[in-house]
Every structure is written in structure tokens, then in C-alpha cells.
Design a protein around this motif. Structure first.
Motif, PDB file in Angstrom:
ATOM      1  N   THR A  15       1.539  -1.807  -9.890  1.00 44.06           N
ATOM      2  CA  THR A  15       0.908  -3.001 -10.481  1.00 44.06           C
ATOM      3  C   THR A  15      -0.356  -3.382  -9.720  1.00 44.06           C
ATOM      4  OG1 THR A  15       2.398  -4.360  -9.106  1.00 44.06           O
ATOM      5  CG2 THR A  15       3.055  -3.960 -11.392  1.00 44.06           C
ATOM      6  N   SER A  16      -0.717  -2.611  -8.696  1.00 41.29           N
ATOM      7  CA  SER A  16      -1.861  -2.975  -7.850  1.00 41.29           C
ATOM      8  C   SER A  16      -2.373  -1.740  -7.116  1.00 41.29           C
ATOM      9  CB  SER A  16      -1.376  -4.027  -6.835  1.00 41.29           C
ATOM     10  OG  SER A  16      -2.312  -4.244  -5.809  1.00 41.29           O
ATOM     11  N   ILE A  18      -3.544   1.359  -4.979  1.00 40.75           N
ATOM     12  CA  ILE A  18      -3.505   2.826  -5.098  1.00 40.75           C
ATOM     13  C   ILE A  18      -2.569   3.260  -6.227  1.00 40.75           C
ATOM     14  CG2 ILE A  18      -2.770   4.924  -3.891  1.00 40.75           C
ATOM     15  CD1 ILE A  18      -3.706   3.593  -1.254  1.00 40.75           C
ATOM     16  N   PHE A  38       5.561  -5.614  -8.223  1.00 41.14           N
ATOM     17  CA  PHE A  38       5.681  -7.049  -8.406  1.00 41.14           C
ATOM     18  C   PHE A  38       4.409  -7.607  -9.025  1.00 41.14           C
ATOM     19  CE2 PHE A  38       8.635  -6.985  -4.483  1.00 41.14           C
ATOM     20  CZ  PHE A  38       9.705  -6.647  -5.264  1.00 41.14           C
ATOM     21  N   ASP A  65      13.277  -3.563  -7.507  1.00 39.69           N
ATOM     22  CA  ASP A  65      12.854  -3.904  -6.148  1.00 39.69           C
ATOM     23  C   ASP A  65      13.106  -2.681  -5.254  1.00 39.69           C
ATOM     24  OD1 ASP A  65      12.706  -4.773  -3.506  1.00 39.69           O
ATOM     25  OD2 ASP A  65      13.575  -6.739  -3.957  1.00 39.69           O
ATOM     26  N   MET A  66      12.041  -2.149  -4.681  1.00 40.60           N
ATOM     27  CA  MET A  66      12.153  -0.905  -3.906  1.00 40.60           C
ATOM     28  C   MET A  66      12.896  -1.085  -2.577  1.00 40.60           C
ATOM     29  SD  MET A  66      11.031   1.572  -5.691  1.00 40.60           S
ATOM     30  CE  MET A  66      11.585   0.739  -7.160  1.00 40.60           C
ATOM     31  N   ASN A  92       5.033   5.330  -4.042  1.00 38.69           N
ATOM     32  CA  ASN A  92       3.814   4.681  -3.536  1.00 38.69           C
ATOM     33  C   ASN A  92       4.034   3.265  -3.019  1.00 38.69           C
ATOM     34  OD1 ASN A  92       0.709   4.034  -3.648  1.00 38.69           O
ATOM     35  ND2 ASN A  92       1.707   2.508  -4.962  1.00 38.69           N
ATOM     36  N   TYR A 157       5.435   0.272  10.360  1.00 36.90           N
ATOM     37  CA  TYR A 157       4.653   1.033   9.365  1.00 36.90           C
ATOM     38  C   TYR A 157       4.482   2.485   9.818  1.00 36.90           C
ATOM     39  CZ  TYR A 157       0.868   1.787   5.924  1.00 36.90           C
ATOM     40  OH  TYR A 157       0.088   2.243   4.881  1.00 36.90           O
ATOM     41  N   LYS A 161       6.026   5.702   7.958  1.00 37.65           N
ATOM     42  CA  LYS A 161       5.144   6.732   7.382  1.00 37.65           C
ATOM     43  C   LYS A 161       5.373   8.093   8.052  1.00 37.65           C
ATOM     44  CE  LYS A 161       3.004   4.147   4.295  1.00 37.65           C
ATOM     45  NZ  LYS A 161       3.208   4.341   2.851  1.00 37.65           N
ATOM     46  N   GLY A 188      -6.752   7.253   4.441  1.00 39.05           N
ATOM     47  CA  GLY A 188      -7.206   6.358   5.501  1.00 39.05           C
ATOM     48  C   GLY A 188      -7.306   4.970   4.891  1.00 39.05           C
ATOM     49  N   VAL A 190      -8.223   2.420   2.076  1.00 38.72           N
ATOM     50  CA  VAL A 190      -8.537   2.252   0.645  1.00 38.72           C
ATOM     51  C   VAL A 190      -8.607   0.746   0.422  1.00 38.72           C
ATOM     52  CG1 VAL A 190      -7.798   2.755  -1.728  1.00 38.72           C
ATOM     53  CG2 VAL A 190      -7.182   4.328   0.129  1.00 38.72           C
ATOM     54  N   THR A 192      -7.741  -2.219  -0.950  1.00 39.39           N
ATOM     55  CA  THR A 192      -6.726  -2.809  -1.832  1.00 39.39           C
ATOM     56  C   THR A 192      -6.304  -4.147  -1.221  1.00 39.39           C
ATOM     57  OG1 THR A 192      -4.862  -1.888  -0.610  1.00 39.39           O
ATOM     58  CG2 THR A 192      -5.828  -0.471  -2.310  1.00 39.39           C
ATOM     59  N   VAL A 195      -5.078  -3.980   2.360  1.00 36.78           N
ATOM     60  CA  VAL A 195      -6.099  -3.850   3.413  1.00 36.78           C
ATOM     61  C   VAL A 195      -6.937  -5.126   3.518  1.00 36.78           C
ATOM     62  CG1 VAL A 195      -8.217  -2.598   4.013  1.00 36.78           C
ATOM     63  CG2 VAL A 195      -6.138  -1.351   3.432  1.00 36.78           C
TER      64      VAL A 195
END
Ligand code: NAD
Length: 262
Positions: A15-16, A18, A38, A65-66, A92, A157, A161, A188, A190, A192, A195
Motif C-alpha cells: 500500500t506504500s 517499494i 495498512f 497483519d504480517m 516486502n 532491523y 534483514k 540502499g 529508497v 519512501t 526513510v
């Protein structure tokens, strides 16, 4: 790319940012999309309906919900039923929180590990049996430069990852003879909402303008001093689903302006 026409992709967190860029790249190639993420329901309905109409594809939305394994499983099995197959799975959805480890809230650690790592395990687990039965699958995990290198104040994070990179390789080996590939994309910066929050926090903390904070953020990590576009990540995801990439598996493609070569 016409070989992707009529296939179905689940893109989590689409929904946003990437995820939306990836979903639109697939839709433009005639891939049916199950959106997830969401946001305001009316706006999401408009977004999903607009993309379906623009690209003449079938599109639907799951509010799963992930951080909830049962909802992830239901989302994947529901998509198989409604669309007939799940051919492409793009893991994602992700969140960020920054703090020194001794101040890192336990609930933030748990949420980041659940959404940025465990959700991929649950979605992959649910999607693999159908992919094996149909002898086709493309799984793309959106990791990060932080799947390869670390930065301070991002313990959860970076751990999630790096874990996602391990999951990618391990599952890829298990399904390598089934025409199922499993790869990661490591962006790297992006530009959004995820960020933008870090830019805003940096500007507030250092008492500088948002523009300066953005320049500093890029200069600190990316030798190219520029953002990758969400549509570029979409194009890389498409490549990983192309015939040319059919024997690329258990690896990653970086789009980080040179970040991880340093
Ligand atoms: P974003 O905030 O724009 O989008 C995140 C998406 O995930 C949204 O659709 C949001 O609704 C969804 N989401 C969050 N929590 C969820 C949950 N519990 N269940 C379902 N959906 C949920 O962020 P983005 O920058 O587009 O990030 C997408 C992915 O790319 C993340 O995994 C992120 O770690 C990764 N990534 C981003 C960057 C970057 O610079 N933006 C760099 C490397 C990796």
C-alpha cells in the motif's frame, strides 16, 4: 515479459513505497496482484481498483497483519483459492525503529523480527506446496543493504534483514529442483515514508533543515549520493521473474549506489 501475463503475485506491504512500486511494475506486465498493507481502506480500494483498471488485471486486497502467522497463512491460501495460484511471492512488508541496543524497547524488537523476518517464513511456508505442485514459483525477499552490513542503532532491523538473507538461501536450496527460485533484493536508500521518518528525525536531532538531513543521509552511506526509485526495485523484481533469471537463485541483487562495497 509476456510470459508473466495472467500469473498472480502477492506483494506484502504494497500500500506504500517499494511494495507499491513492485506491485505496479508487475501489474504493467499483466500480472494479477494481491495487495497487502495498512492504510485508509477507502484510499486502498481506490488504489487497487485504479491499478486493476489501468492495466486490465485482476487485483484484490488483503488486510492481513504480517505480525500474525495465522493471518499470513490465510492470506496465501485465500489468494490460491481466489486467483487459482500464487506464482510470485514478494515479501516486502517492513518497519523500522532506531535506538541504542540498551534502550531498544522489547516490543519493538519483537515487532521488527516478526514483520521483517518471520512473516517471510510464514508466507513462504504457505506458498511453497502450491508452487511445487504447479512446478513454478518466484519468491523475492526485500532485504536491504542492512542484510549485508550493519549500522549503529538498528540492531533489530539489521538482525532481521541478515536473517532474511539466510532464509532466502536456505529455502532456495530446498526448492532448487522445482523451478522455484528464491532471491533477495538489497536496496540502499529508497525515498519512501520509512526513510522520510529517518530524515525528519535526523533534522530534528541535529537542528538542521530536512533538505540538509537528506543530503547528509545519502552522503553518509551511498557513494552515488542519490536514492534508488521504487520503480527501479520493481524492474529488478521483474527481472528476477524473467526467463533470463530462471537459474538465478539463492542470491541477491543490490541497488545501493555502492554502499556495501565500502
Ligand atoms: P513503507 O513504510 O513505505 O512501506 C511499508 C509497507 O509495509 C506499507 O504498505 C505498510 O502498510 C506495510 N506494513 C507495515 N507493517 C505491516 C504489517 N504488520 N502487516 C502488513 N503490512 C505492514 O516502507 P518501504 O521503504 O517501502 O519499505 C518496504 C520494504 O523495503 C521494507 O521491508 C524495508 O525494510 C525495505 N527497505 C527499504 C529501504 C528504503 O530505503 N526505503 C531500503 C532497504 C530496504
Amino acid at each position: 515479459m509476456h510470459m508473466l501475463q495472467g500469473k498472480t503475485a502477492i506483494v506484502t506491504g504494497s500500500t506504500s513505497g517499494i511494495g507499491l512500486g513492485i506491485a505496479e511494475s508487475f501489474a504493467a506486465q499483466g500480472v494479477n496482484i494481491l495487495f497487502n498493507g495498512f492504510g485508509d481502506k477507502a484510499e486502498i480500494d481506490k488504489l487497487v481498483g485504479g491499478i486493476a483498471q489501468k492495466y486490465k488485471i485482476k487485483a484484490a486486497y488483503s488486510a492481513a497483519d504480517m505480525s500474525k502467522p495465522s493471518e499470513i497463512k490465510a492470506m496465501v491460501l485465500g489468494a490460491e483459492k481466489d486467483f487459482g495460484s500464487v506464482d510470485i511471492l514478494v515479501n516486502n512488508a517492513g518497519i523500522q525503529f532506531t535506538a541504542p541496543v540498551e534502550e531498544f524497547p522489547e516490543e519493538k524488537w519483537d515487532a521488527i523480527l516478526a514483520i521483517n523476518l518471520s512473516s517471510s517464513f510464514h508466507a513462504i511456508k504457505a506458498a511453497i506446496p502450491g508452487m511445487k505442485a504447479r512446478k513454478y514459483g518466484r519468491i523475492i525477499n526485500i532485504a536491504s543493504a542492512h542484510g549485508l552490513v550493519a549500522s549503529p542503532n538498528k540492531s533489530a532491523y539489521v538482525a532481521a534483514k541478515h536473517g532474511l538473507m539466510g532464509l532466502t538461501k536456505s529455502v532456495a536450496l530446498e526448492v532448487a529442483t522445482h523451478n522455484i527460485t528464491v532471491n533477495a533484493i538489497c536496496p540502499g536508500w529508497v525515498h519512501t515514508p520509512l526513510v522520510q521518518k529517518q530524515i525528519d528525525d535526523r533534522a530534528a536531532k541535529e537542528g538542521i533543515s530536512r533538505d540538509q538531513a537528506q543530503k547528509d543521509l545519502l552522503a553518509e552511506k551511498e557513494p552515488s549520493h542519490r536514492f534508488t526509485q521504487a520503480s527501479d526495485i520493481g524492474a529488478i523484481a521483474l527481472f528476477l521473474c524473467s526467463d533470463a533469471a530462471s537459474n538465478i537463485t539463492a542470491t541477491h541483487i543490490s541497488a545501493d549506489g555502492g554502499w556495501t562495497a565500502q
